[in-house]
Design an enzyme around this catalytic site. Structure first.
Site, PDB file in Angstrom:
ATOM      1  N   ASP A  86     -49.625 -31.293 122.028  1.00 32.51           N
ATOM      2  CA  ASP A  86     -49.626 -30.118 121.153  1.00 32.51           C
ATOM      3  C   ASP A  86     -50.686 -29.160 121.695  1.00 32.51           C
ATOM      4  O   ASP A  86     -51.865 -29.525 121.773  1.00 32.51           O
ATOM      5  CB  ASP A  86     -49.945 -30.545 119.716  1.00 32.51           C
ATOM      6  CG  ASP A  86     -49.969 -29.357 118.749  1.00 32.51           C
ATOM      7  OD1 ASP A  86     -50.030 -28.201 119.201  1.00 32.51           O
ATOM      8  OD2 ASP A  86     -49.946 -29.595 117.519  1.00 32.51           O
ATOM      9  N   TYR A 106     -49.513 -18.121 116.743  1.00 27.94           N
ATOM     10  CA  TYR A 106     -50.328 -17.176 115.971  1.00 27.94           C
ATOM     11  C   TYR A 106     -51.830 -17.377 116.128  1.00 27.94           C
ATOM     12  O   TYR A 106     -52.599 -16.687 115.472  1.00 27.94           O
ATOM     13  CB  TYR A 106     -49.933 -17.185 114.490  1.00 27.94           C
ATOM     14  CG  TYR A 106     -49.942 -18.515 113.778  1.00 27.94           C
ATOM     15  CD1 TYR A 106     -51.116 -19.055 113.282  1.00 27.94           C
ATOM     16  CD2 TYR A 106     -48.767 -19.223 113.583  1.00 27.94           C
ATOM     17  CE1 TYR A 106     -51.115 -20.257 112.616  1.00 27.94           C
ATOM     18  CE2 TYR A 106     -48.747 -20.441 112.929  1.00 27.94           C
ATOM     19  CZ  TYR A 106     -49.932 -20.953 112.439  1.00 27.94           C
ATOM     20  OH  TYR A 106     -49.928 -22.148 111.777  1.00 27.94           O
ATOM     21  N   LYS A 107     -52.236 -18.320 116.976  1.00 29.95           N
ATOM     22  CA  LYS A 107     -53.676 -18.521 117.200  1.00 29.95           C
ATOM     23  C   LYS A 107     -54.080 -17.710 118.443  1.00 29.95           C
ATOM     24  O   LYS A 107     -54.120 -16.491 118.383  1.00 29.95           O
ATOM     25  CB  LYS A 107     -53.950 -20.021 117.338  1.00 29.95           C
ATOM     26  CG  LYS A 107     -53.595 -20.812 116.070  1.00 29.95           C
ATOM     27  CD  LYS A 107     -53.869 -22.291 116.242  1.00 29.95           C
ATOM     28  CE  LYS A 107     -53.347 -23.106 115.080  1.00 29.95           C
ATOM     29  NZ  LYS A 107     -54.085 -22.870 113.824  1.00 29.95           N
ATOM     30  N   PHE A 139     -54.410 -32.773 114.217  1.00 27.20           N
ATOM     31  CA  PHE A 139     -54.076 -31.867 113.111  1.00 27.20           C
ATOM     32  C   PHE A 139     -53.048 -32.564 112.215  1.00 27.20           C
ATOM     33  O   PHE A 139     -52.039 -33.084 112.704  1.00 27.20           O
ATOM     34  CB  PHE A 139     -53.535 -30.537 113.627  1.00 27.20           C
ATOM     35  CG  PHE A 139     -53.405 -29.532 112.516  1.00 27.20           C
ATOM     36  CD1 PHE A 139     -54.531 -28.988 111.927  1.00 27.20           C
ATOM     37  CD2 PHE A 139     -52.164 -29.180 112.022  1.00 27.20           C
ATOM     38  CE1 PHE A 139     -54.427 -28.087 110.873  1.00 27.20           C
ATOM     39  CE2 PHE A 139     -52.054 -28.280 110.968  1.00 27.20           C
ATOM     40  CZ  PHE A 139     -53.188 -27.734 110.392  1.00 27.20           C
ATOM     41  N   ARG A 141     -66.777 -23.574 111.571  1.00 24.04           N
ATOM     42  CA  ARG A 141     -65.977 -23.495 112.796  1.00 24.04           C
ATOM     43  C   ARG A 141     -65.903 -22.055 113.288  1.00 24.04           C
ATOM     44  O   ARG A 141     -65.559 -21.153 112.524  1.00 24.04           O
ATOM     45  CB  ARG A 141     -64.576 -24.040 112.481  1.00 24.04           C
ATOM     46  CG  ARG A 141     -63.713 -24.257 113.686  1.00 24.04           C
ATOM     47  CD  ARG A 141     -62.401 -24.943 113.295  1.00 24.04           C
ATOM     48  NE  ARG A 141     -61.501 -24.028 112.606  1.00 24.04           N
ATOM     49  CZ  ARG A 141     -60.168 -24.143 112.599  1.00 24.04           C
ATOM     50  NH1 ARG A 141     -59.585 -25.164 113.221  1.00 24.04           N
ATOM     51  NH2 ARG A 141     -59.423 -23.284 111.953  1.00 24.04           N
TER      52      ARG A 141
END
Lengths: 424, 424
Positions: free
Chosen positions: B198, B223-224, B129, B383
């Site tokens: 991560d 928040y995922k 990312f 996705r």
């Protein structure tokens, strides 16, 4: 002698009196701790509920565009800009004060290293708020710089050709002493140093004109006089002439020129956007916007100038009433009497019992706070913040009346007021 | 061929089915974007309202003790610890993933500099990312290190005696590919490098055992899959054997051993507490706790192991149904078929129209997202994230049915689905 009736009359004549209705004030409380955590704006519960249930709960991922989440740091930053003499597009509301200070100090040291590499010092006040000193200490350690801490009267003398950055908090968290921002900034520049201001106790408390003063960098807090809620995001400003010259090392994707191209290489956005790092806490950021809006609502009544006049009247009255009504009880004054040197708080000293007196006042509903002395220059203090948006003159009268009674009855000597907690 | 009735039966037999009731799901939506922003827990609105109106509005400054604000990062951190194989007292929920990555990479480089000063490289994946790469790039620039980016199959070969740190995201945000954490960590250690993970797309999505793998540092997102709300604070873990060896440079007062002594010198707290920096956004942190609680609620039904089984069944079913029902429409699979290499998402490729197909699906209430290709190895992707807490097997059926219809009717070719927005 000032009387309760005088105070009632001052409230009746106060053109800012109705602004109090913008807040939900706690019952049976005189809240003199808005310099630590501002009171809740009346608009905050509904706004926060809407962000949670509609923006998050219903619109979900679409809210990044549809409800403007991605632009919130700039939107709230632009509102804060109006309070601190900053141009639109030069402030972002993001991260914590400590993190933002790391960003601007890092950038300032890069700038100094490029323009004046022999300058290897950061100068600050020994009684600056500790987190500022810790961040500077850590950065000095990383970069091989020296952190020089001085007393306020020694600042001018410390500004020599070794100094890269002068870093000060505009209003001292302990004493309430206010620096003359234009004069100090000019002195730093005259000595060839960059000027970094922490506005934690001045944004929303006193008029600030960063542009007029020609300051270089500034950070500030969202949850004190900006009424943004517990741990609200902080803010950061960079003089536009510096903003594009260097990266700051917290180079996260929110500071990228084109974050949604997902390129592997960092390319900083122009301007203040490169001072963003990662994704921001939207619910807390929405509450901060409600808080900043309470200050902007005062613009029709004269804005920060009018708030400042009332703030000085409140702190003048508090000092006067304490001296008239609590004389002989060993209280001293740590805050400057001179208007030009005073923020929006008053700190009293007492050799004995300062902590317990604050606790006894809190038990009576008069909420201030206590800060321990350092055994030397700084005595223990009773600290009282006066937020002109929601504090009135009768509040000041009543607070002093309670203080008088606490001292006269010696109720602060009761054991329950003398047990120290970890945090006050 | 799998039928709708088969999917209905899978839902009826699903022991985790009732966990869906912990969420307020958006109307008429199949939400396959929990890997970007998790759905709102049903408990969040009331909890957030209580933090705002009672804790902030009424208790005000006393909440730091009375309502446990000061300990919230540790409290929520301890809950997250249960999901990632970390001991109590070794995780804090704080700041953003990017900021936390800066902290751990800084500390890792200090550790490497002390133990193996000749090692001057950070190795990562080119398709990591981007914010992770930007933070590493900036830190390398500050410290004179080199950031080496490789493809996944080149990682082993890149681990030589120049490497200080291997930094990887456990589940790739684009492809959904899952690294073998114990094996990769062992390979890094065998080469003398420190391992930074991560967990943005794995905490709450796949079983993680940081302690078992012997990892050195980890960060992750709130928040995922943790369902913590928009921009929820992130988290950070440090292997206890390293925690006390170095400072990290974001040395704010919340990381101080005795923050309320307000000493001018920094003295880091022991353990993970020194990875805190400034005051945290309490309203957003309370929402995060509600999100983490939804995962802990699954512990009675087998916790992450049971969630993982269902996640694999959901992604297996999606792949199977796409291949059975959307054959001949040019879709490819970017996500590994092998269970051991797959996270909780499936990414489809298509040479043309990937963005517009995602938009047409969103218009039908099937919310996934689009990520652009790089013109080389990585194609444009559609996705889809599958959160076993609230996604069922009939949802998968219906999502594929909509995809089939979008492709068969070519409705994605309509102009309104082909106008790109800044953020999706």
């Amino acid at each position: 002698m000032t009387t309760l009736q005088d105070c009632q009359q001052l409230d009746a004549q106060d053109p800012l009196r109705d602004l109090r209705d913008l807040f939900t004030l706690p019952d049976a409380t005189i809240y003199l701790d808005g310099n630590s955590l501002g009171v809740m704006p009346a608009a905050a519960p509904a706004r926060v509920a809407d962000v949670v249930t509609r923006e998050w709960g219903t619109d979900l991922i679409q809210s990044w565009n549809k409800n403007g989440w991605f632009a919130m740091p700039q939107k709230v930053g632009d509102k804060i800009a109006r309070l601190i003499g900053a141009a639109p597009g030069t402030v972002v509301a993001t991260d914590s004060t400590s993190v933002n200070l790391f960003k601007v100090l890092s950038a300032a040291l890069h700038l100094a290293a490029a323009d004046a590499p022999q300058r290897q010092r950061i100068v600050s006040e020994r009684s600056n708020f500790p987190t500022d000193l810790y961040i500077a200490e850590a950065l000095c350690k990383e970069r091989g710089y020296e952190l020089v801490l001085v007393e306020p009267e020694e600042i001018a003398g410390a500004l020599n050709d070794q100094v890269a950055v002068l870093m000060l908090t505009h209003v001292n968290y302990r004493t309430g002493a206010l620096h003359d921002m234009p004069a100090v900034t000019a002195a730093a520049h005259a000595a060839g140093a960059l000027m970094v201001w922490d506005l934690a106790h001045s944004a929303g408390a006193v008029p600030v004109d960063l542009t007029g003063a020609g300051a270089d960098y500034a950070v500030g807090c969202g949850y004190k006089y900006l009424n943004g809620g517990p741990g609200a995001p902080a803010f950061v400003w960079v003089n536009p002439k510096h903003a594009d010259r260097f990266w700051q090392p917290l180079a996260g994707w929110w500071g990228h020129a084109t974050p949604f191209e997902f390129t592997p290489d960092y390319r900083p956005a122009p301007g203040i956007t490169r001072y963003q790092c990662g994704t921001q806490p939207m619910i807390s950021l929405a509450a901060l916007e409600c808080g900043v809006d309470t200050l902007l609502a005062a613009e029709a009544q004269g804005g920060m100038t009018a708030l400042r006049s009332k703030s000085l009247a409140l702190t003048d009255l508090f000092i006067q009433l304490v001296e008239e009504r609590c004389a002989g009880h060993g209280l001293g004054l740590a805050t400057p009497r001179e208007h030009a040197q005073r923020g929006s708080q008053v700190c009293l000293t007492r050799d004995e019992g300062a902590y317990a007196i604050v606790q006894a006042l809190i038990a009576r509903g008069v909420v201030g706070d206590y800060r321990a002395g350092d055994g030397g220059r700084h005595k223990d203090i009773l600290r009282f913040g006066f937020t002109p948006l929601y504090i009135g003159f009768v509040d000041v009268w009543n607070a002093v009346e309670h203080l008088k009674q606490v001292l006269e009855t010696a109720e602060w000597k009761r054991p329950e007021f003398n047990r120290k907690h970890a945090v006050t």
